[in-house]
Structures are given as C-alpha cells and as structure tokens.
Design an enzyme around this catalytic site. Structure first.
Site: not given
Ligand SMILES: Cc1cc2nc3c(=O)[nH]c(=O)nc-3n(C[C@H](O)[C@H](O)[C@H](O)COP(=O)(O)O)c2cc1C
Ligand SMILES: [Mn+2]
Length: 502
Positions: A167, A171-172, A185, A228, A277
């Site tokens: 995967n 994700y920061r 995540w 991905e 965010d």
C-alpha cells in the site's frame, strides 16, 4: 515523467516555475509565501536557499488545474478520466485482471502490464546517510499552533501482513525527534488496516520527491487490494521502477529524491498534532504510531517536496479534483444511474457530494445517497445532494436553485448516522456522527406528491431562435458569447434549463 527533476524541467519550460534564491524559513514563512502564491494562481516554487538545510524545497507543484494536467500529461482532467475508465473496467468481476483489454487495444497501459518492476541500482540510494538524521531535511512547520514540523507530501509504503500486498498512502509525518516520526494514517485508511491486522513490528518506507504522478497516486482512494504504484504506472504510461530498501523488506520508487526507512512497533503510540489541516482548522492531538528511522538514503543534491494545506482552496484541491474526475467511472460501475458528481473545494471533499442521477423509480435519490454512504472513502461523505440528470453539478448556483426549489425539508431530507472523516471536528465523537441527504430531484406522484409538479418556465425554441437572429437589429448593448451568436444572458439562462422531454 522520469522523475522529479524532469518534472521541474517541464515546469520551467512551461513558465510554471519560480526559483527563489533569497533565504526563506521553513518555520511558517514558506507556508505564508506558498499559500499566497497558490491562492493567487501563481507558479510552482523552488526555494534554493532554505534556512537550516542544504536541500532545496519544491512546493505548489500541484497548485493549479493546468499544472495538475501537466503532471498527468493530459489536456484536461476529463481526458485522464477517459484514460483510466478501461482500467476500472478490469477491476470488475468476473473479468478481473486477466481480462482481454490490454495496451494494444486501449492504447494505454492497463494495471496488468503496469506493475512496478524491480531494478538493482537506483538514484534514491546514491547517498546513504551514515547516521540517519531527520534534521538534515527542511521539514516545514506550517501553521503557528502546529505541534511541530511535518513532512506533508510523502508516499508512505507498507505491506498487508496477511496478503503481502503493498500500500502507498499520502499520510503526513510529524517529526518527533532526529530519528522518529508520527505516522498519521487515519482510522479508515489502508495502512491503518495493515497496522491493525498484524502483530509486533511493522516495516515502513517513505519516499519523498518522486515524479508527480507517483506522488499523486498515494492520495488515490483505491480499493485496498490495488497497488497504487500499478495505477501510477497506468497514469504515467510507464512502469514505476522500484529498488529494495537497505534496512527493511520493502521496495521504494527508484526515482525518489529521498527515502526514509524504518519500523513501527504495534502497541507504541505517541500524540500527533495539532496540525493546521485541509479542513481549514487545526486537528487536535491524537495518538498515532511512531516510525523509528533505520536509514535515510537520497540522491546527490536532493530536492525536498512539500505541500501546504489549510483554509481552502489550498494546493491539495487539485489533487482532490483529479481524484474526483478519475473516479467517476468507478462510481458509475456500481451506480450506472450517476451522470456526474462534484465534491466542492469548500466542502473539503468529505463534507459535501453533489450527484446528478437518471431517476427511474420512486426513492431512487435515496438509494443513491445510501450507496454513496456505502462506497469506499466516499462513505465518509457528510452531506449528499441529489439532483436530476440535466442539472450541472459543477454549477453551484444551479444546484442551490434546485435545492431551494425542489426540496420540502419535511419530506426530502434523509438524516442518518455513520462513519465520518477523522478530521471532522463537528461531531461529538471522533470519526462517527450524522449524515444528511437532500433529495432535490423532481418528486414523483409515486413518491406521494399529490399536486402537479410544475414545469420550468422557458421560452419556445421558435421564439428563442427568432430573437437570436434579430439580436443585432435590436441594438441592445449586451456582450455576445464566445461563439458570437447570441447574447450571453439568454444563453446563460438557457444553460440552466432541462433538456426537452426530461
Ligand atoms: C496533501 C494530502 C495530505 C494527506 N494527509 C493525510 C494524512 O495525514 N492522513 C491520512 O490518513 N490521509 C491523508 N490524506 C488522504 C490520503 O492520502 C487518501 O485518503 C488516500 O486514499 C490514502 O491512501 P489509502 O487509500 O491507501 O489509505 C492526504 C491527502 C493529501 C492530498
Ligand atoms: Mn490503498
């Protein structure tokens, strides 16, 4: 695009890059510069002289629709949708991945022939840091109340402990120390499932500064079993080259500028956040896993990629719009009645979904609401607005008109509850709360409407045509439309009308 450098060259050639040699501070200052530039529709920025680090920072690479299209190698986001439509067809049982569609028939790579390939020698491993030290990276502190510095544009690579499937998620990562990072995540995401399903140590690799399509692919809400990087191969029309990591059993894009390798121990959590965010608000401190860095490798003279999110529209909106367009065929696979949908920037994607349907039976709009609340990450949608097929979902004025005109709140509002995006601060609980659906379609007698639903008031075609022809003669000073044929106001108003017979 071969790599980030080829992308930077393309941006430069297209007049889409500004190189800044003046010193800038990754603590807040870059955010202010990048955010102003983005909101003004300005270019990608390459900061050559970043305080505290020898690495340049690339930011705002995705900041306009044009650059998003350039990254994907298309003239419009509609074009990329057409390209991947065939790919989604392959995901459909019973055809599966072995289906007949291939590059020869589609003209484009399919998932099957786009699987990444392993190479032995990779630019991203030209230099191996003797002592891994995150302080060498120009990690930005984006907003004043952020809990620290965050890596904002990473490809976080993990493996499913059961299937071994890869995967990649965007994700920061919060920098906790010189060798540890917070792994943000969220609960609904694939890596969080990888985390929950296994025991003990979980290996993680982070690629920074790949070609733009590979970077974008990490933000795609693909089904968990889809790699991905194979989808990135389809979108690039070229496989992604991977190299084995030095200290963990994972592979990373060979073309990355920087790679961080490490592991997280299940059971170990540390507060992550706050972070300004993409909702436009700070997300609060919450416990997330910790990445212990075992190696950092990089190209010679690496370039560090970053992105600023905040009050919309921010740079991430075009990544989201690309996803909205690319996934229309996927939505239509299970919901063929969907003509089109729109996730407004102001709704930060999960707050609002406008969907136009071909209504064919009583309660149809409700069926579609429930389907959206049951589909992949679209399931996190808070408000769904369903309109008739002729309504342009991208024209919010038209949507509000339909919403106001057609909705009886006592009849056409569906209230429900379910999972919500973890970033949503409105509900009392984290990631769980209310949903609302508005059925703004024409109500049918079969749905209990006892009166006669009126028609939209419109001119006859005959008179409209006559006025088109006579417009010049009337001498009324109104701007003509692009085609020069008729005055814009009449055309514009006609644009809101249903087609005859619908
Ligand atoms: C700029 C940007 C930052 C993101 N940051 C996060 C994040 O910190 N945590 C998260 O769970 N999702 C984040 N996302 C959304 C995920 O990338 C997206 O949901 C993706 O589908 C996750 O991959 P997955 O489906 O394999 O889990 C971000 C998206 C973008 C465009
Ligand atoms: Mn995934």
């Amino acid at each position: 695009m071969k790599d980030l450098r080829a992308w930077i060259e393309l941006l430069r050639a297209e007049g889409e890059l500004a190189e800044v040699t003046a010193e800038v501070d990754p603590h807040l200052e870059i955010t202010e510069i990048a955010d102003r530039t983005m909101k003004a529709g300005g270019p990608a920025l390459l900061f050559r002289n970043v305080r505290g680090s020898s690495m340049p920072v690339l930011i705002n690479q995705f900041g306009t629709e044009r650059r998003m299209c350039l990254a994907l190698g298309v003239g419009s986001l509609e074009e990329v949708r057409e390209r991947v439509a065939g790919v989604f067809e392959l995901l459909q049982p019973p055809k599966g991945l072995g289906a007949v569609l291939d590059a020869a028939t589609t003209g484009f790579r399919t998932l099957k022939d786009s699987k990444p390939r392993i190479v032995s020698d990779a630019p991203c491993q030209e230099v191996v840091m003797a002592e891994p030290d995150l302080d060498a990276l120009p990690i930005m502190t984006c907003w004043p109340d952020d809990g620290g510095a965050f890596i904002t544009l990473p490809s976080v690579i993990t493996r499913d402990p059961v299937t071994g499937g890869r995967n990649v998620g965007m994700y920061r990562l919060q920098q906790h120390s010189r060798t540890t990072l917070g792994l943000h995540w969220q609960i609904h995401k694939d890596a969080a499932a990888d985390w929950r399903e296994g025991a003990g140590r979980m290996e993680v690799a982070v690629a920074l500064g790949t070609d733009p399509v590979t970077a974008y692919a990490g933000s795609m809400p693909l089904p968990k079993h889809i790699d991905e990087l194979a989808v990135a191969g389809v979108l690039r029309n070229e496989r992604v080259d991977l190299v084995r990591c030095k200290t963990v059993d994972l592979e990373v894009p060979a073309n990355a500028e920087i790679v961080i390798e490490g592991y997280a121990e299940r059971g170990e959590l540390q507060p992550e956040g706050p972070f300004g965010d993409h909702t436009g608000y700070y997300t609060p401190l919450e416990p997330f896993p910790v990445l212990h860095v075992t190696a950092i490798t990089h190209r010679r003279d690496p370039i560090y990629p970053s992105i600023v999110v905040g009050v919309p529209p921010s740079e991430d909106v075009w990544l989201g719009k690309a996803t909205e367009r690319i996934f229309l065929p996927a939505v239509q696979m299970t919901l063929p009645e969907v003509v089109d949908y729109d996730l407004p920037f102001a709704g930060v994607f999960h707050n609002c979904c406008i969907v136009a349907i071909r209504k064919r039976f009583p309660g149809h709009a409700r069926k579609v609401m429930h389907a959206i609340w049951g589909t992949g990450l679209l399931s996190l949608t808070k408000a769904v607005v369903v309109v008739d097929e002729w309504v342009d979902v991208h024209d919010y004025g038209q949507v509000v008109w339909q919403l106001g005109a057609n909705v009886d709140p006592a009849r056409d509002v569906v209230l429900s509850t379910g999972p919500l995006d973890q970033l949503d601060h409105a509900p009392n609980l984290v990631a769980m709360g209310g949903k609302i659906g508005f059925d703004a379609t024409r109500t049918w007698p079969e749905e209990g409407y006892p009166r006669t639903w009126p028609e939209v008031a419109r001119m006859t075609d005959e008179v409209a045509r006559r006025v088109d022809e006579r417009w010049a003669e009337l001498g009324i000073p109104v701007a003509r439309d692009a085609a020069g044929a008729a005055p814009a106001p009449a055309r514009g108003r006609r644009g809101w009308l249903p087609r005859r017979g619908s």
